[in-house]
Design a protein around this motif. Structure first.
Motif, mmCIF file in Angstrom:
data_model
loop_
_atom_site.group_PDB
_atom_site.id
_atom_site.type_symbol
_atom_site.label_atom_id
_atom_site.label_comp_id
_atom_site.label_asym_id
_atom_site.label_seq_id
_atom_site.Cartn_x
_atom_site.Cartn_y
_atom_site.Cartn_z
ATOM 1 N N PRO A 1 6.191 6.878 -1.903
ATOM 2 C CA PRO A 1 5.118 7.237 -0.959
ATOM 3 C C PRO A 1 4.499 6.002 -0.288
ATOM 4 O O PRO A 1 3.308 5.714 -0.438
ATOM 5 N N VAL B 1 -9.398 7.256 -2.548
ATOM 6 C CA VAL B 1 -8.540 6.527 -3.490
ATOM 7 C C VAL B 1 -7.534 5.692 -2.713
ATOM 8 O O VAL B 1 -6.855 6.192 -1.821
ATOM 9 N N THR B 2 -7.440 4.408 -3.076
ATOM 10 C CA THR B 2 -6.436 3.529 -2.494
ATOM 11 C C THR B 2 -5.411 3.215 -3.578
ATOM 12 O O THR B 2 -5.776 2.785 -4.672
ATOM 13 N N VAL B 3 -4.160 3.417 -3.256
ATOM 14 C CA VAL B 3 -3.088 3.201 -4.228
ATOM 15 C C VAL B 3 -2.222 2.046 -3.735
ATOM 16 O O VAL B 3 -1.797 2.033 -2.579
ATOM 17 N N TYR C 1 0.832 -1.199 0.000
ATOM 18 C CA TYR C 1 0.000 0.000 0.000
ATOM 19 C C TYR C 1 0.867 1.248 0.000
ATOM 20 O O TYR C 1 1.847 1.351 0.733
ATOM 21 N N LEU C 2 0.464 2.202 -0.839
ATOM 22 C CA LEU C 2 1.132 3.494 -0.910
ATOM 23 C C LEU C 2 0.251 4.519 -0.213
ATOM 24 O O LEU C 2 -0.931 4.272 0.054
ATOM 25 N N ALA C 3 0.818 5.684 0.069
ATOM 26 C CA ALA C 3 0.054 6.746 0.721
ATOM 27 C C ALA C 3 -1.082 7.166 -0.206
ATOM 28 O O ALA C 3 -0.878 7.422 -1.404
ATOM 29 N N ASP C 4 -2.290 7.237 0.339
ATOM 30 C CA ASP C 4 -3.456 7.596 -0.466
ATOM 31 C C ASP C 4 -3.454 9.097 -0.738
ATOM 32 O O ASP C 4 -3.342 9.902 0.193
ATOM 33 N N PRO C 5 -3.614 9.499 -2.029
ATOM 34 C CA PRO C 5 -3.631 10.927 -2.338
ATOM 35 C C PRO C 5 -4.866 11.632 -1.766
ATOM 36 O O PRO C 5 -4.795 12.769 -1.342
ATOM 37 N N VAL C 6 -5.995 10.950 -1.757
ATOM 38 C CA VAL C 6 -7.233 11.444 -1.149
ATOM 39 C C VAL C 6 -7.897 10.260 -0.455
ATOM 40 O O VAL C 6 -7.631 9.107 -0.795
#
Length: 177
Positions: free
Chosen positions: A159, A95-97, A87-92
């Motif tokens: 991120p 949204v899951t990245v 998991y990466l840091a979510d921009p908002v």
């Protein structure tokens, strides 16, 4: 594990399709020509054998245990074969990245291999741990410290939602001069 699951899933599906087709063929044969039944499956003799069984019968319990064990095996296989995303840091918040462990290993490996003193390197990554194994012609301890710094810098640039542990091992190889 995923490969095994990809092989087993079509086999189970094919088995269920064949059993379903057999049931349909036997049912239609019984409706159309009751005298010609059974066509493939000897269900009248099976029915006679099953009528004498109870839930306390040893064979019924053995079949139940086998079905339970196979079901548990398939369930565990499905749980183990799931994707292990990083998991990466979510921009908002909506949204899951994510990225794959292979992509994370590739990014770290690219930076490790670009080090001047590294002859060869392999990187294995997961969401919890990154393992770097490198070979060098120079003293291993000096290169290990600089590689550790380089990996840390790479992880700071990415991120990541959670920072994985890092293990770096460096071996000295004999080079051809």
């Amino acid at each position: 594990m995923r490969l095994l699951l990809r092989v087993l899933a079509p086999l189970f599906a094919l088995l269920l399709a064949v059993v379903g087709l057999g049931i349909v063929v036997e049912t239609v044969t019984l409706w159309v020509a009751p005298a010609a039944s059974p066509l493939v499956v000897p269900w009248p003799s099976w029915r006679a054998a099953v009528e004498g069984l109870t839930w306390q019968s040893g064979s019924v319990r053995a079949v139940a245990i086998v079905v339970g064990v196979v079901g548990l095996f398939v369930l565990l296989l499905g749980l183990v074969a799931r994707r292990h995303d990083v998991y990466l840091a979510d921009p908002v918040p909506e949204v899951t990245v994510t990225t794959s462990p292979r992509s994370l290993a590739r990014a770290v490996g690219h930076d490790v291999r670009s080090h001047d003193d590294v002859v060869s390197a392999s990187v294995v990554a997961s969401a919890k741990k990154i393992t770097v194994k490198a070979a060098t012609l120079d003293p291993a301890e000096e290169v290990r410290a600089s590689l550790r710094e380089r990996v840390d810098e790479t992880l700071l640039r990415l991120p990541l939602a959670r920072r994985p542990r890092v293990a770096v091992s460096v071996t000295t190889t004999k080079g051809v001069k």
